[in-house]
Each structure stands twice: as structure tokens, then as C-alpha cells.
Design a protein around this motif. Structure first.
Motif, PDB file in Angstrom:
ATOM      1  N   PRO A  13       2.022   1.605 -16.266  1.00 53.72           N
ATOM      2  CA  PRO A  13       3.331   1.690 -15.601  1.00 53.72           C
ATOM      3  C   PRO A  13       3.251   1.153 -14.183  1.00 53.72           C
ATOM      4  O   PRO A  13       2.257   1.335 -13.486  1.00 53.72           O
ATOM      5  CB  PRO A  13       3.622   3.194 -15.602  1.00 53.72           C
ATOM      6  CG  PRO A  13       2.292   3.839 -15.700  1.00 53.72           C
ATOM      7  CD  PRO A  13       1.453   2.946 -16.545  1.00 53.72           C
ATOM      8  N   ASP A  14       4.314   0.465 -13.756  1.00 53.87           N
ATOM      9  CA  ASP A  14       4.346  -0.034 -12.385  1.00 53.87           C
ATOM     10  C   ASP A  14       5.538   0.486 -11.582  1.00 53.87           C
ATOM     11  O   ASP A  14       5.595   0.278 -10.370  1.00 53.87           O
ATOM     12  CB  ASP A  14       4.315  -1.562 -12.353  1.00 53.87           C
ATOM     13  CG  ASP A  14       5.417  -2.181 -13.182  1.00 53.87           C
ATOM     14  OD1 ASP A  14       6.329  -1.446 -13.640  1.00 53.87           O
ATOM     15  OD2 ASP A  14       5.390  -3.412 -13.381  1.00 53.87           O
ATOM     16  N   SER A  55       6.599   2.814  -6.825  1.00 57.31           N
ATOM     17  CA  SER A  55       6.019   1.639  -7.472  1.00 57.31           C
ATOM     18  C   SER A  55       4.511   1.669  -7.299  1.00 57.31           C
ATOM     19  O   SER A  55       3.992   2.140  -6.287  1.00 57.31           O
ATOM     20  CB  SER A  55       6.589   0.348  -6.872  1.00 57.31           C
ATOM     21  OG  SER A  55       6.307   0.269  -5.482  1.00 57.31           O
ATOM     22  N   VAL A  56       3.819   1.164  -8.307  1.00 51.94           N
ATOM     23  CA  VAL A  56       2.357   1.134  -8.311  1.00 51.94           C
ATOM     24  C   VAL A  56       1.896  -0.259  -7.897  1.00 51.94           C
ATOM     25  O   VAL A  56       2.381  -1.267  -8.412  1.00 51.94           O
ATOM     26  CB  VAL A  56       1.814   1.482  -9.709  1.00 51.94           C
ATOM     27  CG1 VAL A  56       0.292   1.411  -9.727  1.00 51.94           C
ATOM     28  CG2 VAL A  56       2.291   2.857 -10.136  1.00 51.94           C
ATOM     29  N   ASP A  57       0.969  -0.308  -6.970  1.00 51.99           N
ATOM     30  CA  ASP A  57       0.437  -1.593  -6.524  1.00 51.99           C
ATOM     31  C   ASP A  57      -0.595  -2.112  -7.512  1.00 51.99           C
ATOM     32  O   ASP A  57      -1.488  -1.376  -7.938  1.00 51.99           O
ATOM     33  CB  ASP A  57      -0.208  -1.448  -5.141  1.00 51.99           C
ATOM     34  CG  ASP A  57       0.767  -0.961  -4.097  1.00 51.99           C
ATOM     35  OD1 ASP A  57       1.986  -1.079  -4.339  1.00 51.99           O
ATOM     36  OD2 ASP A  57       0.317  -0.466  -3.044  1.00 51.99           O
ATOM     37  N   ASP A  58      -0.465  -3.382  -7.881  1.00 50.33           N
ATOM     38  CA  ASP A  58      -1.450  -4.050  -8.738  1.00 50.33           C
ATOM     39  C   ASP A  58      -1.715  -3.280 -10.025  1.00 50.33           C
ATOM     40  O   ASP A  58      -2.872  -3.047 -10.425  1.00 50.33           O
ATOM     41  CB  ASP A  58      -2.771  -4.251  -7.979  1.00 50.33           C
ATOM     42  CG  ASP A  58      -2.599  -5.085  -6.731  1.00 50.33           C
ATOM     43  OD1 ASP A  58      -1.802  -6.042  -6.768  1.00 50.33           O
ATOM     44  OD2 ASP A  58      -3.246  -4.763  -5.713  1.00 50.33           O
ATOM     45  N   SER A 103      -5.286   5.712 -10.900  1.00 55.55           N
ATOM     46  CA  SER A 103      -5.930   5.712  -9.588  1.00 55.55           C
ATOM     47  C   SER A 103      -5.542   4.499  -8.755  1.00 55.55           C
ATOM     48  O   SER A 103      -6.307   4.047  -7.920  1.00 55.55           O
ATOM     49  CB  SER A 103      -7.460   5.754  -9.761  1.00 55.55           C
ATOM     50  OG  SER A 103      -7.854   6.940 -10.375  1.00 55.55           O
ATOM     51  N   LYS A 104      -4.379   3.969  -8.988  1.00 57.96           N
ATOM     52  CA  LYS A 104      -3.903   2.832  -8.213  1.00 57.96           C
ATOM     53  C   LYS A 104      -3.146   3.306  -6.970  1.00 57.96           C
ATOM     54  O   LYS A 104      -2.684   4.436  -6.892  1.00 57.96           O
ATOM     55  CB  LYS A 104      -2.972   1.965  -9.076  1.00 57.96           C
ATOM     56  CG  LYS A 104      -3.652   1.343 -10.288  1.00 57.96           C
ATOM     57  CD  LYS A 104      -4.635   0.266  -9.874  1.00 57.96           C
ATOM     58  CE  LYS A 104      -5.211  -0.456 -11.087  1.00 57.96           C
ATOM     59  NZ  LYS A 104      -6.144  -1.522 -10.708  1.00 57.96           N
ATOM     60  N   ASP A 105      -3.024   2.408  -5.982  1.00 59.68           N
ATOM     61  CA  ASP A 105      -2.223   2.728  -4.807  1.00 59.68           C
ATOM     62  C   ASP A 105      -0.756   2.809  -5.193  1.00 59.68           C
ATOM     63  O   ASP A 105      -0.307   2.160  -6.140  1.00 59.68           O
ATOM     64  CB  ASP A 105      -2.410   1.652  -3.738  1.00 59.68           C
ATOM     65  CG  ASP A 105      -3.828   1.607  -3.213  1.00 59.68           C
ATOM     66  OD1 ASP A 105      -4.612   2.516  -3.538  1.00 59.68           O
ATOM     67  OD2 ASP A 105      -4.159   0.655  -2.476  1.00 59.68           O
ATOM     68  N   LEU A 106      -0.007   3.584  -4.430  1.00 63.84           N
ATOM     69  CA  LEU A 106       1.393   3.831  -4.772  1.00 63.84           C
ATOM     70  C   LEU A 106       2.220   3.926  -3.506  1.00 63.84           C
ATOM     71  O   LEU A 106       1.762   4.438  -2.484  1.00 63.84           O
ATOM     72  CB  LEU A 106       1.499   5.138  -5.569  1.00 63.84           C
ATOM     73  CG  LEU A 106       2.881   5.694  -5.894  1.00 63.84           C
ATOM     74  CD1 LEU A 106       2.862   6.352  -7.258  1.00 63.84           C
ATOM     75  CD2 LEU A 106       3.325   6.723  -4.856  1.00 63.84           C
TER      76      LEU A 106
END
Length: 411
Positions: free
Chosen positions: A320-321, A311-314, A280-283
Motif C-alpha cells: 500500500p502507498d 502516504s508511504v514513501d517508496d 517499515s517504510k517512511d510515512l
């Protein structure tokens, strides 16, 4: 039209004759005819006013039905290779009020089980013909309004729309069997879930239709924006912003798209980690697309390529990023027989390529493919046998393969 109007007003004219016959002031047939003609003209004028102020639209309807017979062999599930028989039914209604605008409504149903063999986004066996989770219920699946502003700008707004409908042109010309090959690779750049949204697209005007032209599209979709929990452009909304820049001709095109997913937009169905989690991270994601098609149909195929990197923020430690995906699709029209077509696609579904800290994705080196041939029975019926498969497609590195016979009825 005048004849039709006179047929409508004839009964009224006949009704006027009786009182006129009793009128002592009218002493000749010619005078009676003049009065009748004058009153008929008056009724026609009133009818014209009614027609001018009436609600007017042009609505057309088309549709299709799909029968899907096939199996999926999943080497980690029991009895996964049983043959199933499903259907999808769809109605498309197009209404115009000015001749240049469009109110589009799609009504759709089907009986594919949500997460079932042909509705499994994780395996890559989700079919383009699938309508999952509807349990035979006929529902409004899409609805939006589209209208032009001048000669170069097109605008969309609707409570049920996806981002790839709000583009100057489609990013892909490949016709897929499995949805993972739609849109030049159904990764994180394109393919938002159905949501409230709005957008606009500018297309450069050129004198020669075969000449190259630029186009820019921007749009917004907000999952949950149709309820009070999130709302449109709200801090808690699961939002997706897409910008696409393209250049090309009717024969070829290159494009780049940038997408930002914010506030909890999950990546469900786009990539899998060793534990199969979704996040549920920003992408942020970039999608590159290109296609080319020959001037004449036959043995030379159309070519479609796509590449996505995100890429995944924070990203949390151990998550995974970074991730990527790619595909190549080849399509033939009028192959062997006029009206028949074929397609072959292969690539790698989106998977994690980098972790924040220790970690690796068993699906990083996955490969997926499909092949089909469509027999055109007539203008409304086609039969498509297809095969598909993949290796290391999910968290546990499993392999899948399957086959379907897709029968489509278009009307």
C-alpha cells in the motif's frame, strides 16, 4: 512563621542560659534578657539561611483504578465471547519547583494480556482503560518535565512521553471507550508510542479569554532513542516529527497537523492489508480535526470530527502507498442527570486506499462504532456500560462486537 521559628530555637535558648548564669559580668535580669534575645535572633537568622538554601518543591498525587468486565465476539476466533474481568491502576505525581513548571510522573499497572481481547489494536477493541503487557508489574509509564519560556511558549522534554502530550491543546474533546476514537481518530498523525522526546508550543496571548487565538506546536519522539542501537536524531532511529497548527476559542477549534515517520517506523495497529502485514517504510500523514461544544450542557451534544490521510514513501510493488481514516464523535454532559454523560462515535479505521501496482485492502470500507452512558455515583466513582463493534475491520474482513462495564475509582 516567626512563632514556629521561636518554638524551634527555644531549647537552644534555654541551653544558653546556664553558662550565662555563671558569668559574673551579668548582674541583672534585664542584661540577661538582652543577651538571650540577641542569641535567639542569631539562631533565627541561621534558620532563615538554611530554609532559603533548602531544596523546595510542591508535589501532589492523584490516581485512578478501573475494573473492566466484558466480552468480545470475534467471528473468526474460538470461544472469543467469554466474559473476562481485568483491572488497571494508575498513579499521577505532579511536582513543581517554581510554581509554573511541572515534573510529571505516571506509574501504571494492569493485567490485560498483550494482544488480548481488550488490548487488540487490529480488531479495534483496545480500550482507553487498557494497560497491556504489564503482568501486574508496577512501572513508570510516563515521565517528563515541562516549563514555560515567557508568557507564550511552553517546552517539554522527557525520556517517556508521547507526541500528543506536547501540544498547545488537545486535538479532540471526545472521551472514548475504545482507543481507536481517541485524539479525533487514533490513526497515523497522532499517537506515537511512548518514547524519549522533546517539543515546544506557542500560544497567542489574547486579552479576552473567549476570543479566538492561534497556536503552533512542534515535537519529536524517537522510538529506541533510549538505547545504544538508535539514539536520538540518529539515522537508524524510528522517529516521529509532528507539527500542529490550530485556531479556536474555548468553545470550538479547527486544526491541521503534519507528521513524518522515518526509518522504519511501523504502522502497527493503524491499518491492515489483506495479509495483515505491517510495514517499515517512511510515512507522511496529515490530520485534520475540528470540534464544537454548546454553551450549556444537556440535550445538545458536543461534536468532534477527524480525518487522516497518509502516504508511504517508496512503497514496494504490491504494497500500500496511500491510506485514510475518519471519525465523528458526539458527547453529552449532564445528560438526564447532572454529572452523567454519554457518547457515541462512528467512523472508519485507517486502511489502505491505494497500492503500488496490483492490490486492494479488504478493510478499505470498514466501519467501527461505540456507544456508552456514564453514571456518576459520586465524585470519585463512576460506572459506564458500553457497547462497540465493527465490520470488515481486519485483513480477512471479519466483524466484531462487544460490551463492557467500566467501573472507575478516582482519588
Amino acid at each position: 512563621m516567626k512563632l514556629f521559628q521561636r518554638l524551634l530555637v527555644a531549647p537552644a535558648a534555654l541551653g544558653l542560659m546556664a553558662p550565662m548564669a555563671a558569668n559574673a559580668d551579668i548582674t541583672s535580669v534585664s542584661n540577661e534578657s538582652e543577651v538571650i534575645e540577641a542569641r535567639v535572633d542569631g539562631v533565627e537568622a541561621q534558620l532563615d539561611e538554611i530554609q532559603a538554601g533548602a531544596f523546595s518543591s510542591t508535589t501532589t498525587m492523584s490516581g485512578k483504578a478501573a475494573f473492566v468486565t466484558g466480552y468480545v465476539d470475534d467471528d473468526t476466533e474460538t470461544d472469543s465471547d467469554k466474559i473476562t474481568f481485568n483491572y488497571m491502576y494508575q498513579l499521577n505525581m505532579n511536582s513543581s519547583f517554581t510554581g509554573e513548571d511541572l515534573l510529571y510522573t505516571r506509574i501504571k499497572t494492569g493485567n490485560f494480556d498483550k494482544g488480548g481481547r481488550f488490548a487488540d489494536k487490529g480488531n479495534g477493541t483496545y480500550l482507553s482503560a487498557t494497560k497491556d503487557g504489564s503482568a501486574d508489574a508496577l512501572k513508570v509509564d510516563k515521565i517528563w518535565y515541562q516549563f514555560p519560556v515567557g508568557d507564550s511558549l511552553q517546552v517539554w522534554v522527557g525520556p517517556k512521553i508521547e507526541n500528543y502530550y506536547m501540544l498547545a491543546s488537545a486535538p479532540s474533546i471526545y472521551k472514548p471507550i475504545t482507543k481507536q476514537f481517541a485524539l479525533g481518530g487514533n490513526a497515523s498523525t497522532y499517537g506515537s508510542s511512548t518514547s524519549p522526546g522533546f517539543g515546544a508550543a506557542y500560544t497567542q496571548q489574547v486579552d479576552d479569554p473567549s476570543a479566538g487565538r492561534f497556536a503552533v506546536s512542534v515535537n519529536y519522539t524517537g522510538k529506541g532513542a533510549d538505547d545504544a542501537k538508535s539514539g536520538i536524531l540518529d539515522d537508524d532511529a524510528k522517529e516521529m516529527f509532528l507539527t500542529k497548527v490550530e485556531y479556536g476559542t474555548p468553545q470550538w477549534q479547527v486544526s491541521a497537523a503534519f507528521t513524518s515517520k522515518t526509518n522504519g517506523e511501523s504502522y502497527d495497529g493503524y491499518y491492515h492489508t489483506k495479509a495483515g502485514e505491517t510495514y517499515s517504510k517512511d510515512l507522511t500523514s496529515i490530520g485534520l480535526r475540528a470540534y464544537w461544544k454548546p454553551e450549556t450542557s444537556g440535550s445538545v451534544p458536543q461534536v468532534q470530527v477527524g480525518y487522516d490521510v497518509a502516504s508511504v514513501d517508496d512503497a514496494a510493488v504490491g504494497d500500500p502507498d496511500e491510506m485514510s481514516a475518519w471519525m465523528v464523535g458526539l458527547g453529552w454532559t449532564d445528560l438526564f442527570v447532572d454529572g452523567n454523560r454519554a457518547g457515541v462515535a462512528f467512523g472508519s479505521r485507517q486502511a489502505a486506499t491505494s497500492y503500488n501496482g496490483a492490490g486492494s485492502d479488504p478493510a478499505e470500507d470498514n466501519t467501527v462504532w461505540e456507544a456508552y452512558y456514564t453514571f456518576k455515583v459520586n465524585d470519585g466513582v463512576s460506572i459506564t456500560p458500553a457497547i462497540f463493534g465493527g465490520s470488515d475491520v481486519e485483513a480477512d474482513g471479519k466483524d466484531v462486537n462487544g460490551a463492557v462495564v467500566l467501573t472507575e475509582f478516582k482519588f
